[in-house]
Scaffold this motif. Sequence first.
Motif, PDB file in Angstrom:
ATOM      1  N   THR A  88       0.830  -1.210   0.000  1.00 22.85           N
ATOM      2  CA  THR A  88       0.000   0.000   0.000  1.00 22.85           C
ATOM      3  C   THR A  88       0.862   1.258   0.000  1.00 22.85           C
ATOM      4  OG1 THR A  88      -0.069   0.095   2.417  1.00 22.85           O
ATOM      5  CG2 THR A  88      -1.782  -1.214   1.311  1.00 22.85           C
ATOM      6  N   LYS A  89       0.228   2.359  -0.313  1.00 28.22           N
ATOM      7  CA  LYS A  89       0.934   3.644  -0.289  1.00 28.22           C
ATOM      8  C   LYS A  89       1.397   3.974   1.129  1.00 28.22           C
ATOM      9  CE  LYS A  89       0.410   8.537  -1.557  1.00 28.22           C
ATOM     10  NZ  LYS A  89       1.795   8.605  -2.050  1.00 28.22           N
ATOM     11  N   TYR A  90       0.566   3.644   2.121  1.00 27.26           N
ATOM     12  CA  TYR A  90       0.953   3.858   3.525  1.00 27.26           C
ATOM     13  C   TYR A  90       2.230   3.085   3.830  1.00 27.26           C
ATOM     14  CZ  TYR A  90       0.523   4.170   8.624  1.00 27.26           C
ATOM     15  OH  TYR A  90       0.759   4.417   9.967  1.00 27.26           O
ATOM     16  N   GLY A  91       2.235   1.816   3.433  1.00 24.03           N
ATOM     17  CA  GLY A  91       3.403   0.997   3.699  1.00 24.03           C
ATOM     18  C   GLY A  91       4.651   1.530   3.025  1.00 24.03           C
ATOM     19  N   LYS A  92       4.506   1.927   1.777  1.00 23.71           N
ATOM     20  CA  LYS A  92       5.657   2.429   1.014  1.00 23.71           C
ATOM     21  C   LYS A  92       6.137   3.782   1.534  1.00 23.71           C
ATOM     22  CE  LYS A  92       4.226  -0.019  -3.163  1.00 23.71           C
ATOM     23  NZ  LYS A  92       3.654   0.088  -4.528  1.00 23.71           N
ATOM     24  N   ASP A  93       5.188   4.647   1.901  1.00 26.07           N
ATOM     25  CA  ASP A  93       5.546   5.998   2.338  1.00 26.07           C
ATOM     26  C   ASP A  93       6.075   6.039   3.769  1.00 26.07           C
ATOM     27  OD1 ASP A  93       4.707   6.885  -0.108  1.00 26.07           O
ATOM     28  OD2 ASP A  93       2.857   7.844   0.609  1.00 26.07           O
ATOM     29  N   LEU A  94       5.411   5.309   4.668  1.00 28.87           N
ATOM     30  CA  LEU A  94       5.688   5.469   6.099  1.00 28.87           C
ATOM     31  C   LEU A  94       6.429   4.309   6.743  1.00 28.87           C
ATOM     32  CD1 LEU A  94       2.273   7.038   7.194  1.00 28.87           C
ATOM     33  CD2 LEU A  94       4.360   8.197   6.474  1.00 28.87           C
ATOM     34  N   LEU A  95       6.178   3.091   6.270  1.00 31.88           N
ATOM     35  CA  LEU A  95       6.782   1.924   6.919  1.00 31.88           C
ATOM     36  C   LEU A  95       8.099   1.487   6.281  1.00 31.88           C
ATOM     37  CD1 LEU A  95       3.550  -0.226   7.442  1.00 31.88           C
ATOM     38  CD2 LEU A  95       4.649   1.317   9.072  1.00 31.88           C
ATOM     39  N   GLU A  96       8.172   1.565   4.967  1.00 29.54           N
ATOM     40  CA  GLU A  96       9.369   1.088   4.264  1.00 29.54           C
ATOM     41  C   GLU A  96      10.664   1.789   4.704  1.00 29.54           C
ATOM     42  OE1 GLU A  96      11.662  -1.288   1.907  1.00 29.54           O
ATOM     43  OE2 GLU A  96       9.532  -1.517   2.356  1.00 29.54           O
ATOM     44  N   PRO A  97      10.663   3.119   4.879  1.00 30.60           N
ATOM     45  CA  PRO A  97      11.911   3.773   5.316  1.00 30.60           C
ATOM     46  C   PRO A  97      12.409   3.262   6.667  1.00 30.60           C
ATOM     47  CG  PRO A  97      10.382   5.397   4.430  1.00 30.60           C
ATOM     48  CD  PRO A  97       9.610   4.116   4.576  1.00 30.60           C
ATOM     49  N   ILE A  98      11.494   3.019   7.597  1.00 30.66           N
ATOM     50  CA  ILE A  98      11.892   2.516   8.917  1.00 30.66           C
ATOM     51  C   ILE A  98      12.308   1.058   8.813  1.00 30.66           C
ATOM     52  CG2 ILE A  98      11.169   2.173  11.316  1.00 30.66           C
ATOM     53  CD1 ILE A  98       9.170   4.437  10.922  1.00 30.66           C
ATOM     54  N   LYS A  99      11.647   0.316   7.941  1.00 30.20           N
ATOM     55  CA  LYS A  99      12.042  -1.084   7.730  1.00 30.20           C
ATOM     56  C   LYS A  99      13.484  -1.160   7.244  1.00 30.20           C
ATOM     57  CE  LYS A  99      11.356  -3.684   4.157  1.00 30.20           C
ATOM     58  NZ  LYS A  99      10.715  -4.379   3.011  1.00 30.20           N
ATOM     59  N   GLN A 100      13.872  -0.255   6.378  1.00 27.63           N
ATOM     60  CA  GLN A 100      15.249  -0.244   5.875  1.00 27.63           C
ATOM     61  C   GLN A 100      16.245   0.038   6.999  1.00 27.63           C
ATOM     62  OE1 GLN A 100      16.300  -1.263   2.902  1.00 27.63           O
ATOM     63  NE2 GLN A 100      14.158  -1.729   2.430  1.00 27.63           N
ATOM     64  N   LYS A 101      15.863   0.883   7.930  1.00 35.11           N
ATOM     65  CA  LYS A 101      16.719   1.140   9.094  1.00 35.11           C
ATOM     66  C   LYS A 101      16.839  -0.119   9.945  1.00 35.11           C
ATOM     67  CE  LYS A 101      15.710   6.099   9.468  1.00 35.11           C
ATOM     68  NZ  LYS A 101      15.145   7.177  10.339  1.00 35.11           N
ATOM     69  N   ASN A 102      15.723  -0.796  10.135  1.00 32.83           N
ATOM     70  CA  ASN A 102      15.737  -2.047  10.904  1.00 32.83           C
ATOM     71  C   ASN A 102      16.594  -3.098  10.209  1.00 32.83           C
ATOM     72  OD1 ASN A 102      14.005  -1.008  12.883  1.00 32.83           O
ATOM     73  ND2 ASN A 102      12.176  -1.675  11.791  1.00 32.83           N
ATOM     74  N   LEU A 103      16.535  -3.132   8.891  1.00 39.64           N
ATOM     75  CA  LEU A 103      17.344  -4.067   8.116  1.00 39.64           C
ATOM     76  C   LEU A 103      18.832  -3.778   8.295  1.00 39.64           C
ATOM     77  CD1 LEU A 103      17.718  -6.302   6.017  1.00 39.64           C
ATOM     78  CD2 LEU A 103      17.268  -4.613   4.223  1.00 39.64           C
ATOM     79  N   ASN A 104      19.185  -2.510   8.262  1.00 38.07           N
ATOM     80  CA  ASN A 104      20.584  -2.134   8.450  1.00 38.07           C
ATOM     81  C   ASN A 104      21.080  -2.515   9.843  1.00 38.07           C
ATOM     82  OD1 ASN A 104      20.866  -1.068   5.873  1.00 38.07           O
ATOM     83  ND2 ASN A 104      20.227   0.981   6.490  1.00 38.07           N
ATOM     84  N   GLN A 105      20.227  -2.365  10.839  1.00 38.16           N
ATOM     85  CA  GLN A 105      20.600  -2.749  12.205  1.00 38.16           C
ATOM     86  C   GLN A 105      20.812  -4.259  12.303  1.00 38.16           C
ATOM     87  OE1 GLN A 105      17.584  -1.185  14.824  1.00 38.16           O
ATOM     88  NE2 GLN A 105      18.316   0.928  14.638  1.00 38.16           N
ATOM     89  N   LEU A 106      19.971  -5.025  11.613  1.00 33.77           N
ATOM     90  CA  LEU A 106      20.141  -6.478  11.593  1.00 33.77           C
ATOM     91  C   LEU A 106      21.479  -6.850  10.962  1.00 33.77           C
ATOM     92  CD1 LEU A 106      16.639  -7.859  10.518  1.00 33.77           C
ATOM     93  CD2 LEU A 106      17.804  -8.318  12.673  1.00 33.77           C
ATOM     94  N   LYS A 107      21.816  -6.175   9.884  1.00 32.61           N
ATOM     95  CA  LYS A 107      23.076  -6.456   9.205  1.00 32.61           C
ATOM     96  C   LYS A 107      24.269  -6.133  10.103  1.00 32.61           C
ATOM     97  CE  LYS A 107      21.380  -5.914   4.467  1.00 32.61           C
ATOM     98  NZ  LYS A 107      21.450  -5.126   3.220  1.00 32.61           N
ATOM     99  N   GLN A 108      24.155  -5.059  10.864  1.00 33.81           N
ATOM    100  CA  GLN A 108      25.222  -4.706  11.795  1.00 33.81           C
ATOM    101  C   GLN A 108      25.375  -5.762  12.880  1.00 33.81           C
ATOM    102  OE1 GLN A 108      24.272  -0.774  13.251  1.00 33.81           O
ATOM    103  NE2 GLN A 108      24.490   0.181  11.231  1.00 33.81           N
ATOM    104  N   LYS A 109      24.249  -6.233  13.398  1.00 35.28           N
ATOM    105  CA  LYS A 109      24.284  -7.272  14.434  1.00 35.28           C
ATOM    106  C   LYS A 109      24.865  -8.567  13.876  1.00 35.28           C
ATOM    107  CE  LYS A 109      20.325  -5.519  17.068  1.00 35.28           C
ATOM    108  NZ  LYS A 109      18.923  -5.774  17.481  1.00 35.28           N
ATOM    109  N   TYR A 110      24.473  -8.896  12.655  1.00 37.09           N
ATOM    110  CA  TYR A 110      24.993 -10.107  12.027  1.00 37.09           C
ATOM    111  C   TYR A 110      26.511 -10.012  11.872  1.00 37.09           C
ATOM    112  CZ  TYR A 110      26.054 -13.628   8.523  1.00 37.09           C
ATOM    113  OH  TYR A 110      26.602 -14.694   7.848  1.00 37.09           O
ATOM    114  N   THR A 111      26.984  -8.863  11.414  1.00 35.21           N
ATOM    115  CA  THR A 111      28.427  -8.668  11.219  1.00 35.21           C
ATOM    116  C   THR A 111      29.180  -8.808  12.531  1.00 35.21           C
ATOM    117  OG1 THR A 111      28.038  -7.188   9.334  1.00 35.21           O
ATOM    118  CG2 THR A 111      30.193  -7.048  10.416  1.00 35.21           C
TER     119      THR A 111
END
Length: 206
Positions: free
Chosen positions: A172-195
Amino acid sequence: MEEILKNAQKYCTRVLMGSRCKSLPFHNVEHTMEVFSNVKKIGSYGYLNNDELKPVLLAALFHDTGNATVFKGHENFSVIKATDFLNGQNYPVEKLKMVTDCIKATRMPQEPKNYLEEIICDADLFHLGTKFFTAKNKLIRQEWEKFLEVRYTDEAWYALNITFLEQHRYHTKYGKDLLEPIKQKNLNQLKQKYTQVYLKRSTNPF
């Protein structure tokens, strides 16, 4: 809230609280009501009125009731519970199909076929794009360990979730506009933890 939604909420709460779902760390009444609330947020952002949202709101209430019976394939049992209840409420047949289709759409991997299905899919995985992701993800891990007896090392768990978030898409537009940017931050944090875990294991294999 309209009468049928009130009745459905009471019924689904009884099902969840009267079964093993009351002990589940993640797939419990709290999650169901969060998905219900998320549907409203996403639907409002898309300018849908309450009547247009009713089928997907009902689907949100029922979508995890099948967990009272089984984990794998629980959506099929959720559909049965929704069908039995809504037929008893004389809910229109054409609207009932919309409800059950929305419930089926929450099955992984998500493949929504229309806007209502897109709404519930994004509502169900809303937490991926919020600041509560880490806490929610911890609850899912606890649930898998305790009730499914599925255990991961930290390294494997982070890798699993990195893959999941990379493959996931909000619809949805809500998901793409508001949730996706924060999801990308969460993804980056996961990658840092994995490393961090990977490097620790590499430098100290014993």
